[in-house]
Write an enzyme that holds these catalytic residues in place. Structure first.
Site, PDB file in Angstrom:
ATOM      1  N   ASP A 104       0.751   5.323   0.049  1.00 36.92           N
ATOM      2  CA  ASP A 104      -0.046   6.518   0.314  1.00 36.92           C
ATOM      3  C   ASP A 104       0.598   7.721  -0.353  1.00 36.92           C
ATOM      4  OD1 ASP A 104      -2.197   5.581   2.111  1.00 36.92           O
ATOM      5  OD2 ASP A 104      -0.531   5.045   3.425  1.00 36.92           O
TER       6      ASP A 104
ATOM      7  N   HIS B 263       0.844  -1.200   0.000  1.00 34.66           N
ATOM      8  CA  HIS B 263       0.000   0.000   0.000  1.00 34.66           C
ATOM      9  C   HIS B 263       0.874   1.241   0.000  1.00 34.66           C
ATOM     10  CE1 HIS B 263      -3.948   1.882   0.674  1.00 34.66           C
ATOM     11  NE2 HIS B 263      -3.292   2.769   1.427  1.00 34.66           N
TER      12      HIS B 263
ATOM     13  N   ASP C  38      -8.748   1.094   5.976  1.00 34.71           N
ATOM     14  CA  ASP C  38      -7.413   1.677   6.092  1.00 34.71           C
ATOM     15  C   ASP C  38      -7.408   2.642   7.269  1.00 34.71           C
ATOM     16  OD1 ASP C  38      -4.990   2.939   5.835  1.00 34.71           O
ATOM     17  OD2 ASP C  38      -5.360   3.761   3.844  1.00 34.71           O
TER      18      ASP C  38
ATOM     19  N   HIS D 137      -2.947   4.689  -3.065  1.00 33.07           N
ATOM     20  CA  HIS D 137      -4.063   5.427  -2.473  1.00 33.07           C
ATOM     21  C   HIS D 137      -3.758   6.907  -2.620  1.00 33.07           C
ATOM     22  CE1 HIS D 137      -6.352   6.415   1.522  1.00 33.07           C
ATOM     23  NE2 HIS D 137      -6.919   6.961   0.469  1.00 33.07           N
TER      24      HIS D 137
ATOM     25  N   GLY E 157      -0.230  -0.424   8.648  1.00 38.19           N
ATOM     26  CA  GLY E 157       1.074   0.210   8.600  1.00 38.19           C
ATOM     27  C   GLY E 157       1.904  -0.110   9.826  1.00 38.19           C
TER      28      GLY E 157
END
Length: 222
Positions: A34, A32, A174, A65, A196
């Protein structure tokens, strides 16, 4: 749907992103990423050049994302840079249908994200345009925040909405996802989990991913 774990690099060491990715390769389903622009959210992280480099440095598909002010302009480029999934925020997109279709046309899965206070039902008509619905379980912008239990009813409503629609739309959560919260998310209907601190704050990130998967799988019975 099978449980999927997408470790977030937001709290990892940005100076060694290839090594960070390697730590969960073989355990995670996605990585993932960000992307924040210090406008849509009060934080600045990474952009297209880093995503393009990271895509070449890892075998894990990138789950990008976009927490940015103008996703309509930039989202297709992230797909072109090698992201396997690109998610835009409903609160930021001015032409979401067009942008979601452009993401798909560029070869990536298209995702739509909603902030904690954004209701989910007004977006039911867009389910045919997306591959994943992301519900934020913290206010976007920073890692390490406390999980917001008030979002769980929205997760349940989203799962019911997806079931009515009949398509294969993944439901991602998330923010604050950890060993203490992932089972509640899974029971509410989520099947893709961004984590995370729970992963990269662990001494063994791969093992942390495996433990999170086991908890979510147990909660869903899959």
């Amino acid at each position: 749907m099978a449980v999927q774990i997408s470790p977030s690099i937001l709290t990892a060491d940005f100076a060694h992103l290839a090594d960070v990715a390697a730590q969960v390769d073989g355990a995670a389903d996605w990585l993932h990423v960000d992307v924040m622009d210090n406008h849509f959210v009060p934080n600045l992280t990474i952009g297209l050049p880093v995503v393009a480099s990271l895509a070449k440095a890892t075998g894990l598909p990138l789950d990008c994302h976009l927490m940015i002010e103008d996703p309509d302009r930039w989202a297709p480029d992230y797909a072109g840079a090698g992201a396997g999934s690109v998610t835009i925020h409903a609160e930021a997109a001015r032409a979401p249908v067009r942008t979601l279709r452009e993401i798909r046309a560029a070869g990536a899965r298209a995702g739509l994200a909603l902030n904690p206070a954004t209701p989910v039902r007004p977006y039911e008509d867009l389910l045919g345009e997306i591959d994943m619905l992301l519900l934020m379980t913290v206010e976007p912008g920073f890692g390490g925040q406390r999980f917001l239990d008030i979002v769980l009813p929205k997760v349940r409503a989203a799962r019911e909405m997806i079931a009515r629609h009949g398509g294969e739309v993944w439901l991602q959560v998330d923010g604050g996802v950890s060993a203490d919260t992932i089972e509640r998310c899974a029971e509410a209907g989520a099947d893709v989990f961004v984590a995370g601190n729970a992963v990269y704050g662990s001494a063994d990130p791969a093992r942390a991913v495996q433990d999170l998967r086991a908890l979510a799988t147990r909660a869903t019975g899959t």
